[in-house]
Scaffold this motif. Structure first.
Motif, short mmCIF file in Angstrom:
data_model
loop_
_atom_site.label_atom_id
_atom_site.label_comp_id
_atom_site.label_asym_id
_atom_site.label_seq_id
_atom_site.Cartn_x
_atom_site.Cartn_y
_atom_site.Cartn_z
N TYR A 195 -41.08 47.58 14.20
CA TYR A 195 -39.92 48.15 14.87
C TYR A 195 -40.35 49.40 15.65
O TYR A 195 -40.66 50.43 15.06
CB TYR A 195 -38.87 48.49 13.82
CG TYR A 195 -37.59 49.11 14.33
CD1 TYR A 195 -36.94 48.65 15.46
CD2 TYR A 195 -37.00 50.16 13.62
CE1 TYR A 195 -35.75 49.21 15.89
CE2 TYR A 195 -35.79 50.73 14.04
CZ TYR A 195 -35.19 50.25 15.18
OH TYR A 195 -34.01 50.82 15.60
N HIS A 196 -40.37 49.29 16.97
CA HIS A 196 -40.82 50.42 17.79
C HIS A 196 -39.82 50.80 18.87
O HIS A 196 -39.99 51.84 19.53
CB HIS A 196 -42.17 50.09 18.44
CG HIS A 196 -42.17 48.82 19.23
ND1 HIS A 196 -41.70 48.75 20.53
CD2 HIS A 196 -42.56 47.56 18.90
CE1 HIS A 196 -41.80 47.51 20.96
NE2 HIS A 196 -42.32 46.76 20.00
N LEU A 245 -34.77 55.56 16.46
CA LEU A 245 -34.89 54.29 15.74
C LEU A 245 -33.85 54.14 14.63
O LEU A 245 -33.35 53.03 14.39
CB LEU A 245 -36.29 54.16 15.14
CG LEU A 245 -37.45 54.04 16.12
CD1 LEU A 245 -38.78 53.96 15.36
CD2 LEU A 245 -37.28 52.82 17.03
N ALA A 254 -40.61 50.22 10.69
CA ALA A 254 -41.08 51.13 11.75
C ALA A 254 -42.42 51.74 11.42
O ALA A 254 -43.21 52.05 12.33
CB ALA A 254 -40.05 52.23 11.98
N GLN A 255 -42.70 51.94 10.16
CA GLN A 255 -43.96 52.56 9.77
C GLN A 255 -44.73 51.65 8.84
O GLN A 255 -44.16 51.01 7.96
CB GLN A 255 -43.71 53.91 9.08
CG GLN A 255 -43.22 54.99 10.03
CD GLN A 255 -43.10 56.34 9.35
OE1 GLN A 255 -42.64 56.44 8.21
NE2 GLN A 255 -43.51 57.38 10.04
#
Length: 244
Positions: A58-59, A110, A41-42
């Motif tokens: 991953y968003h 998330l 995600a980051q």
């Protein structure tokens, strides 16, 4: 049988330890005949390749729809203190969200699957919950209840990385204790000999290397001395050198 598995990984600031955690996911799961897709995600830059495979960015939980199994893999990613601190501060600092509150809500979406119509099997693998004792000072009762409810609703089982994490998580969600089993640091699932067959030809030298800088242990010199003395008793004919 659908063998696809979504593996949600932690942010990796070019850290070899985190690399080994993600590589273990790929090696271990493919060894079981599964087809893992790694998500992150980051990322400060484009995620680097794990065994020649790049993380998907991953968003949105909609990306998980085609996967029958979702694994949240390693680090602190299912821990609310991670969501409110590490994750939220990076999102806000990088300008991806306008506030820490918005960033925290993004983490809940998330990593706890808030607002997601779950149809998959979902597991938390090798997460660290050792900071759960500190959450009472950071979250109000309503938010704590929200996190507990999401744990109960959206996770089929937790496999914390250590016994302390297991105890703290069971104390936090006692009604879910039956679906909490102590796991292991997922890096230990990595088969080094399979990756590097040449290790089988490496001869033991009697050298013990250690690096405890990040562990915040007190009296490390005494700790290392005891290890050295025990090793000398076990192998009296070898001289062990201490490398720092």
């Amino acid at each position: 049988m659908n063998k696809k598995v979504a593996v949600i990984c932690a942010y990796n600031p070019r850290n070899c330890g985190m690399y080994s955690v993600d590589l273990a996911a790929h090696q271990f799961l493919t060894g079981l005949g599964l087809e893992p897709t790694l998500f992150q995600a980051q990322y400060k830059h484009r995620p680097f390749a794990i065994h020649r495979i790049k993380h998907e960015i991953y968003h949105s939980t909609a990306q998980l729809d085609d996967f029958p199994v979702v694994l949240f893999w390693g680090d602190f990613i299912n821990n609310p203190t991670y969501g409110a601190n590490d994750f939220a501060h990076r999102e806000a600092y990088w300008g991806r969200e306008k506030s820490l509150d918005k960033s925290y809500e993004k983490w809940k979406n998330l990593f706890l699957l808030n607002n997601h119509n779950r149809h998959q099997k979902v597991f938390s693998i090798s997460n660290n919950f050792q900071t759960l004792n500190s959450i009472a000072s950071q979250f109000d009762a309503e938010e704590l209840a929200s996190v507990r409810a999401l744990y109960a609703k959206n996770f089929d089982h937790f496999f914390p990385r250590d016994t302390l994490s297991t105890v703290l998580l069971k104390n936090f969600i006692p009604d879910q204790a039956s679906k909490i089993t102590t796991g292991v640091d997922s890096a230990f699932l990595l088969n080094q000999m399979k990756l590097y067959p040449e290790l089988s030809k490496t001869q033991k030298s009697g050298t013990f290397a250690h690096l405890l800088t990040r562990s915040n242990y007190k009296n490390t010199e005494s700790f290392i001395k005891n290890i050295r003395l025990n090793a000398l008793e076990a192998t009296p004919n070898q001289q062990l050198a201490k490398n720092q």
